[in-house]
Scaffold this active site. Structure first.
Site, short mmCIF file in Angstrom:
data_model
loop_
_atom_site.label_atom_id
_atom_site.label_comp_id
_atom_site.label_asym_id
_atom_site.label_seq_id
_atom_site.Cartn_x
_atom_site.Cartn_y
_atom_site.Cartn_z
N GLU A 91 0.82 -1.21 0.00
CA GLU A 91 0.00 0.00 0.00
C GLU A 91 0.85 1.25 0.00
OE1 GLU A 91 -2.72 -0.14 3.35
OE2 GLU A 91 -2.99 -2.28 3.05
N CYS A 104 3.21 8.24 1.37
CA CYS A 104 3.59 7.27 2.40
C CYS A 104 3.79 5.94 1.70
CB CYS A 104 2.46 7.17 3.42
SG CYS A 104 2.67 5.84 4.60
N CYS A 111 5.08 -7.75 7.68
CA CYS A 111 5.99 -7.25 8.71
C CYS A 111 6.14 -8.34 9.76
CB CYS A 111 5.40 -5.99 9.35
SG CYS A 111 6.48 -5.20 10.56
N CYS A 115 3.56 -5.92 16.30
CA CYS A 115 2.82 -4.96 17.14
C CYS A 115 1.34 -5.36 17.18
CB CYS A 115 2.97 -3.53 16.60
SG CYS A 115 4.68 -2.96 16.54
N GLY A 158 5.39 -2.61 6.87
CA GLY A 158 6.77 -3.06 7.06
C GLY A 158 7.56 -2.20 8.01
N GLU A 159 8.72 -2.73 8.42
CA GLU A 159 9.62 -2.00 9.30
C GLU A 159 10.85 -1.62 8.46
OE1 GLU A 159 10.01 -0.56 12.28
OE2 GLU A 159 12.06 -0.24 11.62
N SER A 190 9.96 6.03 9.79
CA SER A 190 9.34 5.65 11.06
C SER A 190 9.79 4.25 11.46
CB SER A 190 7.82 5.68 10.89
OG SER A 190 7.19 5.34 12.10
N HIS A 215 4.38 4.61 21.67
CA HIS A 215 3.09 4.01 22.03
C HIS A 215 2.92 3.57 23.49
CE1 HIS A 215 2.40 4.29 17.82
NE2 HIS A 215 2.97 3.16 17.46
N CYS A 340 -2.05 1.67 7.92
CA CYS A 340 -1.19 0.59 7.40
C CYS A 340 -1.81 -0.77 7.35
CB CYS A 340 0.00 0.31 8.29
SG CYS A 340 0.84 1.61 8.96
N1 SAH Z 1 7.27 -0.20 11.22
C1 SAH Z 1 7.35 1.23 11.28
C2 SAH Z 1 6.57 1.95 10.22
C3 SAH Z 1 5.19 1.48 9.85
S1 SAH Z 1 3.79 1.81 10.84
C4 SAH Z 1 6.97 1.71 12.66
O1 SAH Z 1 6.61 0.90 13.49
O2 SAH Z 1 7.10 2.89 12.92
C5 SAH Z 1 3.46 3.52 10.81
C6 SAH Z 1 2.81 3.98 12.14
O3 SAH Z 1 1.44 3.55 12.27
C7 SAH Z 1 3.54 3.44 13.35
O4 SAH Z 1 3.69 4.46 14.30
C8 SAH Z 1 2.59 2.37 13.84
O5 SAH Z 1 2.83 2.04 15.17
C9 SAH Z 1 1.25 3.01 13.57
N2 SAH Z 1 0.12 2.10 13.54
C10 SAH Z 1 0.05 0.82 13.16
N3 SAH Z 1 -1.18 0.33 13.32
C11 SAH Z 1 -1.93 1.33 13.80
C12 SAH Z 1 -3.30 1.45 14.17
N4 SAH Z 1 -4.13 0.42 14.09
N5 SAH Z 1 -3.72 2.65 14.62
C13 SAH Z 1 -2.88 3.70 14.72
N6 SAH Z 1 -1.59 3.65 14.39
C14 SAH Z 1 -1.12 2.47 13.95
#
Ligand code: SAH
Length: 352
Positions: A91, A104, A111, A115, A158-159, A190, A215, A340
């Site tokens: 995406e 973006c 990934c 999380c 992805g990370e 990020s 977070h 994402c």
């Molecule tokens: N892997 C990287 C980048 C991708 S995620 C990272 O962790 O930063 C981009 C952002 O969206 C991150 O801050 C992630 O924690 C957040 N994110 C993921 N799922 C989410 C959700 N359901 N609601 C809000 N933010 C979310």
């Protein structure tokens, strides 16, 4: 063996590629800008037909193809589901701001960070994206939307630091003056906090903005929702951020997604301010600290709920009172699953 990808090549690699075909090196200078504006090598009439055939034989070229496209009726945000050469999907999102358009992009197919609130990680990691696929998302999103892309955020699926070498090569490619020439200061990366890679990135001397997905205010809460925290705790992470700032002078922003009953209490706000102040600032330096508060996007599988408005406001106010700047992120594209991984999952499950 698979063929080398034209879009992943630096100018020097492209010169070597033409050299191996017995062609002069100026061919690379001809091709590079055309590739970066999205032209198909098969249509590059500056090369003879036989040469185009030789190129096609020796190298691969593919731009991400639009599989699905959703346009927000609220704010014009455009979300793409792109398919890659092997059929995998990622995406990308084009966000329109007053000062320009930002895309973006995704860094991996899936990934493996796990999380708990995130849709991208549900099926695990399938594979890393190549530099050309990272670049291809920027090119394809710009071409399809007809918008000039002035900035990039690596905040899609992805990370990025788990695909380190390809991401760094991409950053050089997209910054190239003969290509899209997007300034490093207009690029944000990020990360969930792969600490050793943050130190590596610091050494690359690329003035990009780092964004940390924090977070949670303490290790217990963070480890429960972000498994990466069991390897690199908050103190270690903040020490890496301090070091990054000290070397690059680039401000770091922190992402904090508010989840009802998990990480959104007033006590947790105080704890967060304390952790940031003590982990990042000494008496003599005043590193600017900025927290983006994001109401969690509710993903069907996670069961997490958004904090109510009052809790969000209170959380922000407590941070501010304690010397930490906080903004509540405007959620763009809330009507089009713009967070994402949600679109890729919906597609895989046949929901769209
Ligand atoms: N892997 C990287 C980048 C991708 S995620 C990272 O962790 O930063 C981009 C952002 O969206 C991150 O801050 C992630 O924690 C957040 N994110 C993921 N799922 C989410 C959700 N359901 N609601 C809000 N933010 C979310």
């Amino acid at each position: 063996m698979s063929k080398p990808e034209l879009l992943s090549m630096t100018k020097e690699e492209l010169e070597a590629f033409f050299g191996a075909l017995g062609e002069p090196s100026y061919r690379a200078a001809q091709m590079f800008p055309l590739l970066h504006r999205g032209d198909d090598p098969a249509d590059m009439t500056c090369f003879s037909k036989p040469l185009r055939a030789k190129i096609a034989e020796a190298a691969a070229w593919h731009l991400p193809q639009v599989e699905k496209k959703l346009v927000s009726q609220i704010d014009g945000t455009v979300k793409y589901l792109f398919s890659l050469a092997d059929g995998n999907c990622v995406e990308s999102v084009v966000m329109k701001y007053k000062y320009g358009n930002t895309v973006c992009i995704s860094s991996q197919v899936g990934c493996r960070m796990g999380c708990k609130f995130c849709a991208s990680t549900i099926g695990g990691r399938v594979r890393d994206l190549t530099p050309g696929e990272l670049l291809g998302q920027v090119i394809a999103a710009g071409r399809d939307s007809g918008e000039r892309i002035g900035g990039i955020v690596l905040m899609g699926i992805g990370e990025p630091l788990d695909n380190y070498a390809n991401v760094v090569k991409f950053l050089h490619l997209v910054n190239s003056p003969d290509g899209l020439n997007i300034g490093y200061r207009h690029i944000s990366l990020s990360t969930c906090g792969l600490v050793p890679k943050i130190y590596d990135l610091q050494k690359e001397d690329l003035p990009i903005t780092l964004s940390i997905s924090l977070h949670a205010p303490d290790d217990e809460t963070r480890s429960a929702i972000m498994p990466v925290n069991r390897s690199y705790g908050i103190r270690e992470l903040l020490a890496a951020c301090r070091s990054y700032f000290a070397t690059t002078g680039r401000r770091i922003s922190f992402e904090y997604t508010l989840i009802a009953g998990k990480n959104d209490s007033p006590e947790q706000a105080k704890k967060l301010a304390r952790a940031l102040n003590s982990g990042l600032r000494t008496r003599t330096d005043t590193m600017p600290i900025h927290v983006n508060l994001i109401p969690v996007n509710e993903v069907k599988e996670t069961g997490f709920r958004q904090s109510d408005r009052a809790a969000v406001k209170k959380f922000a106010a407590i941070l501010e009172e304690n010397g930490v700047r906080a903004t509540v992120r405007r959620t763009l594209g809330s009507d089009i699953n713009a967070s994402c991984g949600q679109l890729r999952r919906a597609n895989a499950e046949g929901r769209i």
